[in-house]
Enzyme design. Sequence first.
Site, PDB file in Angstrom:
ATOM      1  N   PRO A  23     100.105 110.195 128.945  1.00 50.89           N
ATOM      2  CG  PRO A  23     102.113 109.951 130.133  1.00 50.89           C
ATOM      3  CD  PRO A  23     100.551 110.062 130.416  1.00 50.89           C
ATOM      4  CD  GLN A  79     105.625 110.484 130.801  1.00 48.56           C
ATOM      5  OE1 GLN A  79     105.632 109.821 129.714  1.00 48.56           O
ATOM      6  NE2 GLN A  79     105.402 109.954 131.504  1.00 48.56           N
ATOM      7  CB  CYS A 108     108.303 103.529 129.442  1.00 45.72           C
ATOM      8  SG  CYS A 108     108.323 102.822 127.654  1.00 45.72           S
TER       9      CYS A 108
END
Length: 486
Positions: A23, A79, A108
Amino acid sequence: MPKLRGEAFWRETLRSAHYVVAPMVDQSELAWRLLSRRHGAQLCYTPMLHAQVFLRDANYRRENLYGEACPEDRPLIVQFCANDPEVFVQAALLAQDYCDAIDLNLGCPQMIAKRGHYGAFLQEEWDLLQRMILLANEKLSVPITCKIRVFPEIDKTVKYAQMLEKAGCQLLTVHGRTKEQKGPLAGVASWEHIQAVRKAVSIPVFANGNIQCLSDVEECIRKTGVHGVMSAEGNLHNPALFEGRNPLVWEMAEEYLEIVQKYPCPLSYVRAHLFKLWHHTLQVYQQLREELAKVKTLEGIVDVNRELKLRCQEEIANQKEGEKPKEGLPFFHWICQPYVRPGPKERCKENGASGTEKGVRGKRALEEEEDGNSELLSKNKQKKKLRNPNKSFDPSLKPKYAKCDQCGNPKGNKCVFNMCRGCCKKRAFKETADCPGHGLLFKTKYEKSLSWQSSQTVIQKAELSRRGAVAVGEAAALKEAGDSAV
């Protein structure tokens, strides 16, 4: 049909996928996913979507998922980033009919994730994560998966993975870097952490990190025992990575642009992809780099791509026998190949030498001497510096602001409470006070409303008196008329 779990989910729904496209925000859009699937990718993720925005904004849903439905784009995992169980699950319920699984982003490491309190910055909040995954596992008709970063300690990483599995996670992607390893400090991903997680859990595990070519994929699977390998940077620089090929850059670029014609996406996405694909060539043809940055239409991007192709073909035609690639590259710059992100020292040296001597701006760094110290400027600061060469970013030269008594933000110079506007507004409202400095007139408006209400009361009383007098006069007139009739 019962929801598949663990190995059965990976084997049947995901078709035993080994080659996975990560992603990537603004980069793993439908057009890029289709290109990647044509060249070996077996599973793709959408870009990270914000659960709260997805839940409240129909346009966001349409632009990022609903309007992209394509039979070729499966299996697909959507996601989300989220930090609230209910919001996450409600958003996932709106997405579950368009994908094969829902993934929770716990990896992240960027500052925006820290400010928004999601991604890798939730990795210490195990109770919250358990509640989110338990609720998703209970409510969704598709499996819930997670993508994580590791802790420095292998033991803690293993316990973290086991906690997620116990909560209901059906597939785990492990990025072998900590949340501090990013940008120039990315370093090497730890396959030891990934291997330890793979041995400790019974659900399928994907590895992420250190993947630049197909041989890296095969070595990672062999060393860690994972079910599949996910690629991000490697895929962006060579979409044919999973085929084990290094094609000509313009072949991939032209194929991608054809797909974009059929499945449009924002121009910024297209531009970013071409910057990645042509990365090494754009170091040679700086003028075309500037043109690619400024172009405003898809047709303009196609033109720049065509010009880059012609320049490379001309270079190939004039190539001398036995000539080798320059700049230490494994292939000539017109061939898709990995990009190795330089470390801080290499970046500093690269931008200091080649950047200033040759007049070439580096990607993110511009070196400047201030008080005898070197400071690496961000991209935004570089732009400001170009606009105003005399601008200084020395913190000691910044104007000093008096702080708000309540929150520490700069206070208003004329605020009667010595506060910032936000805190001042709350206090002035609570105390029904004025602050002319911030233009807040709660007391004045309240007094005006009281005065208006008082005047309205007087007017109403006068009107009632007048109506009473009229009624009395009418009654007297009627009585007098009756007497006359008698």
